[in-house]
Write an enzyme that holds these catalytic residues in place. Structure first.
Site, PDB file in Angstrom:
ATOM      1  CD  GLU A 125      -3.113  -0.775   0.161  1.00  0.00           C
ATOM      2  OE1 GLU A 125      -3.123   0.313  -0.452  1.00  0.00           O
ATOM      3  OE2 GLU A 125      -3.949  -1.680  -0.030  1.00  0.00           O
ATOM      4  CG  ASP A 266      -5.549  -6.975  -7.726  1.00  0.00           C
ATOM      5  OD1 ASP A 266      -4.470  -7.253  -7.169  1.00  0.00           O
ATOM      6  OD2 ASP A 266      -6.404  -6.257  -7.198  1.00  0.00           O
ATOM      7  CD  GLU A 361     -14.611  -4.040  -1.698  1.00  0.00           C
ATOM      8  OE1 GLU A 361     -14.630  -3.559  -2.850  1.00  0.00           O
ATOM      9  OE2 GLU A 361     -13.580  -4.108  -1.023  1.00  0.00           O
ATOM     10  CD  GLU A 380      -9.943  -1.035  -8.226  1.00  0.00           C
ATOM     11  OE1 GLU A 380     -11.000  -0.557  -7.744  1.00  0.00           O
ATOM     12  OE2 GLU A 380      -8.852  -0.995  -7.618  1.00  0.00           O
ATOM     13  CB  THR A 465      -1.880  -0.857  -9.348  1.00  0.00           C
ATOM     14  OG1 THR A 465      -3.153  -1.476  -9.220  1.00  0.00           O
ATOM     15  CG2 THR A 465      -1.215  -0.740  -8.004  1.00  0.00           C
TER      16      THR A 465
END
Ligand SMILES: *[C@@H]1O[C@H](CO)[C@@H](O)[C@H](O)[C@H]1NC(C)=O
Ligand SMILES: *[C@@H]1O[C@H](CO)[C@@H](O)[C@H](O)[C@H]1NC(C)=O
Ligand SMILES: *[C@@H]1O[C@H](CO)[C@@H](O)[C@H](O)[C@H]1NC(C)=O
EC number: 3.2.1.-
Length: 803
Positions: A125, A266, A361, A380, A465
């Site tokens: 993160e 992902d 989610e 996304e 990302t």
């Protein structure tokens, strides 16, 4: 594609009849900007210097050491007392074209943010949200190309990024596999008894930021660590080329064996493809293609709409849900050139969004209902919408953007936007995650701002990302992406055919005959059933052209071969004689990699290290050569250009003559490689002239023989790269004597010749070959690049000192 959309515009008069009017598009663009400032300004007003805004109480939130309940794992992962939301927002100002605010925000970050904090954070993160943000802001503040240079700026953000990078390195130091610990303490390093399990995405999505940091600071530790981690994961894939979800960083055993494209994995795929785009290094693309092929084979179901979670070993289906994180995947498919599959998967998420005004989610496609019902304002879905619009220019995607914008407005509060705790009940959660400002609004704005600079740049600009924009000028690149160099797009992108929209007025995506299928899948208007096209794009096999090379065909008697040995980064051979190499052509046909040494496989990213001193002679022969000059005359004998080249070892050298013979120079577009005998009509052109051919498709030797048979005086081979070496004879038993000169010139020189030929198409271009002026022209190449069968092999290094 372009001409069709222009046609539609002409017929319909107004650009976005099927989606939005031009005026509405501009309104939405400006409205998106306002949404961003509503979130950002209120964060600054109520929360800064804390990490996040609580958009319901209008207060800041961060680590609360007095209140351990708050110190739960989720908060722990992201928040670290470093003004996260401010840092994460920096390059959004660039997208919005707001230089003043960009400058102010950078000032605040420099003055008020420190990473010397006692916070245990998640490496992943912090890498994507903080390190990526600092690097991209640094690039914009220093790169003249974008108009966001700051005159007082002295690289402070890069220093901060370096400091942060060093604080993340302890995650790698004590891992036996090179796969990092998921968490470290920024002040104290690796905590005692730290968890030794990581998800694949967490450990495999560092290379863009770490690589950029290494390139910008000349400190290779970061790139090396991230790359090692990436390959440590990939090399633990199953026979099916699938990776799992969670791995033990010390043993390298998979703990959670579900393979899919969503949560937990992902961005691993995303970083493979984007590392190739950013750094231009082919190996990442090779791995991506292999991984993507497996996804299409096993993870995508036969309808082509669902990407399932399957057991990485035996393909058993492990769940019946899709998660909202996987909504990024269509965007990645667009970047991979697979627009058709992207459209389908996006349609699935589109229908889920439509049903809930958000993306829950988890959505269970078997039960057709939301399974985890929260929506933290994630980007996304809008990210994929944006990339699909860029690729197709289909107005449908603008109306999807409008839908998303309207729905996000449902979650507006007095001082920001609130996460959705339950999309069914519309209940809000007092969090505004930093990615709302750095990603969700950024992509929404880019979608509506079609003229934005970042919508037209197509060089190596990548969105990480976390949607931070990274781009490296060529001085930081070791290789130029060959995709950009390659003239033949079908070779460059061996995945899927180009998307060609259906012509005609009914051109919206929703008019596709299969669009209803996705609607049914998610239980929206479930009574509508139509058949669906089962047309999905298969991956073109990358057809490895395998060549076996045997060094030393005549083995000495009683020779005992010394077997290769495996090491962490590949394979070592101490003696080449008797060794069998398997070369595999790269998927863009740009040279070879060694894929096998005897029975050892060399994975992408690994190298063959040769420690055999007897290779030295071969190497010196290839790498030391005399530069000759090809002098190209343009309009007169006084207007010429000199081009350097190297003559092949098997062809006669260039002699001193006086006067030098002058010949016409010819390139035959119908026989670009000169790999087959020339036709008699071609021979009459080539007689007594120099023929230009491209490197590739066959050996230098064959090109020379064909040119010689056509009566040419020399064959000039234009390389596909800028590294010169001396072409040698491929093998000893195929010989007809080569009596004409064979010259290798670089790709750059080839471009110069091509331009000259084009400019003077009417008249003839003449040229002479001049021998080396002095011995000084003799060059010994510095870096070892073995050429086998006239192809430079990429993944070899020479180490004659052993050890
Ligand atoms: C930010 O730094 C400046 C300069 O050091 C200081 O004046 C200001 O009080 C700081 N702001 C906050 C909110 O800490
Ligand atoms: C990085 O190293 C190269 C070669 O050693 C040198 O030319 C360059 O100036 C260095 N750059 C920085 C930013 O230190
Ligand atoms: C071209 O090359 C020839 C021979 O190598 C040399 O004498 C001459 O000076 C060069 N001319 C230019 C313009 O570089």
């Amino acid at each position: 594609m372009l001409s069709i959309s222009i046609l539609i515009l002409l017929v319909l008069g107004s650009p976005f009849v099927a989606g939005l009017t031009e005026q509405r598009r501009i309104e939405l663009r400006d409205y998106t900007k306002e949404m961003f400032y509503h979130g950002f300004d209120n964060y600054m007003k109520y929360a800064f210097p804390k990490d996040e805004l609580d958009p319901i109480q209008c207060v800041g939130r961060g680590r609360d050491k007095q209140n351990p309940q708050v110190d739960n794992i989720i908060i722990n992962d992201v928040l670290g007392d470093f003004s996260l939301t401010l840092v994460d927002s920096l390059d959004t100002f660039v997208i919005l074209g707001d230089k003043d605010r960009f400058e102010n925000a950078i000032r605040l970050v420099i003055d008020n943010v420190s990473f010397d904090v006692d916070s245990k954070i998640q490496v992943f993160e912090v890498n994507i949200r903080v390190l990526g943000a600092l690097l991209s802001a640094h690039l914009f503040a220093t790169d003249k190309r974008f108009g966001f240079e700051i005159d007082w700026y002295k690289g402070e953000l890069l220093e901060m990024a370096y400091d942060l990078g060093e604080r993340l390195l302890p995650a790698f130091a004590h891992s036996k596999t090179g796969i990092p610990y998921p968490r470290v303490n920024l002040k104290y390093g690796l905590p005692k008894d730290e968890i030794e399990e990581t998800c694949t995405a967490g450990a495999g999505s560092l290379i863009l930021e770490f690589g950029t940091l290494s390139r910008l600071t000349n400190d290779t530790r970061f790139e090396n660590a991230a790359k090692k981690a990436l390959y440590a994961l990939w090399n633990r894939r199953t026979e099916l080329d699938l990776v799992g979800n969670v791995i033990d960083i010390q043993t390298g055993y998979w703990i959670h064996v579900a393979s899919g494209v969503g949560a937990g994995i992902d961005s691993f795929f995303e970083y493979l493809l984007k590392a190739y785009a950013l750094f231009g290094e082919e190996e990442y693309y090779e791995v991506f293609l292999q991984a993507y092929t497996a996804i299409k084979k096993y993870i995508r179901d036969s309808s082509g709409y669902l990407y399932q979670n399957i057991n990485m070993h035996n393909r058993a289906i492990m769940s019946s849900w899709v998660d909202s994180l996987a909504a990024y995947f269509p965007g990645l498919q667009v970047l991979a050139g697979d627009v058709e599959n992207a459209i389908k998967l996006h349609l699935l998420y589109y229908n889920i969004w439509k049903r809930y005004h958000a993306l829950p989610e988890r959505f269970n496609y078997y039960l057709r209902r939301a399974e985890i019902a929260s929506y933290p304002l994630r980007p996304e879905f809008i990210e994929s919408t944006y990339f699909l619009y860029r690729a197709t220019r289909n107005p449908f995607y603008l109306s999807v953007g409008e839908m998303v914008l309207n729905d996000l407005e449902l979650y507006r509060t007095d001082c920001g936007y609130a996460s959705v705790e339950n999309v069914l009940k519309g209940k809000l959660d007092p969090r505004m995650e930093s990615f709302l400002l750095s990603e969700t609004f950024k992509y929404l704005y880019l979608l509506f701002d079609i003229d934005n600079k970042f919508n037209t740049l197509d060089s190596n600009v990548v969105f990480t990302t976390e949607a931070h924009i990274l781009t490296l000028s060529s001085t930081y690149l070791k290789f130029r992406p060959s995709i950009l160099q390659n003239q033949d797009p079908s070779l460059a992108m061996p995945t899927c055919p180009r998307y060609i929209p259906q012509p005609g007025l009914l051109s919206s995506i929703l008019d596709r005959p299969d669009a209803d299928y996705a609607r049914v899948l998610v239980g929206l208007n479930a009574d509508i059933t139509t058949s669906h096209a089962r047309a999905y794009c298969e991956s073109v096999s990358t057809s490895p052209l395998v060549v076996e090379v045997n060094f030393g065909e005549r083995l000495p008697q009683n020779y005992k071969p010394m077997p290769p040995t495996k090491f962490d980064g590949g394979v070592i051979v101490d003696q080449l004689i008797g060794i069998k190499l398997e070369l595999t052509m790269r998927s863009d046909r740009n040279g070879y990699d060694i894929s096998k040494v005897d029975d050892y496989r060399i994975a992408p990213g690994e190298v063959l290290e040769i420690r055999d001193p007897s290779i030295k002679e071969h190497w010196l022969k290839q790498q030391s050569y005399s530069k000759i000059t090809l002098r190209l005359y343009r309009s007169s004998l006084h207007d010429y250009i000199n081009i350097s080249g190297v003559t092949a070892a098997f062809s006669p050298p260039v002699y001193h003559y006086f006067p030098h013979p002058l010949y016409n120079i010819h390139y035959l577009p119908k026989a670009p490689y000169g790999c087959s005998p020339y036709l008699s009509s071609e021979k009459s052109i080539l007689l007594n002239s120099y023929v230009i051919v491209k490197r590739g498709e066959c050996t230098f030797y064959e090109k020379a023989i064909h040119a010689q048979d056509a009566g040419a005086r020399a064959v000039i081979v234009v390389s596909d790269e800028n590294h010169l070496f001396q072409p040698v004879i491929p093998s000893e038993n195929s010989l007809e004597e080569v009596k004409i000169t064979c010259v290798l010139v670089t790709k750059e020189s080839g471009d110069i010749i091509e331009r000259a030929l084009e400019r003077d198409r009417a008249s003839e271009i003449k040229a002479i070959l001049l021998p080396p002026e002095t011995d000084m022209d003799s060059v010994v190449g510095s870096n070892f690049r073995l050429a086998i069968y006239d192809h430079v092999v990429n993944n070899v290094r020479l180490n004659l000192n052993g050890q």
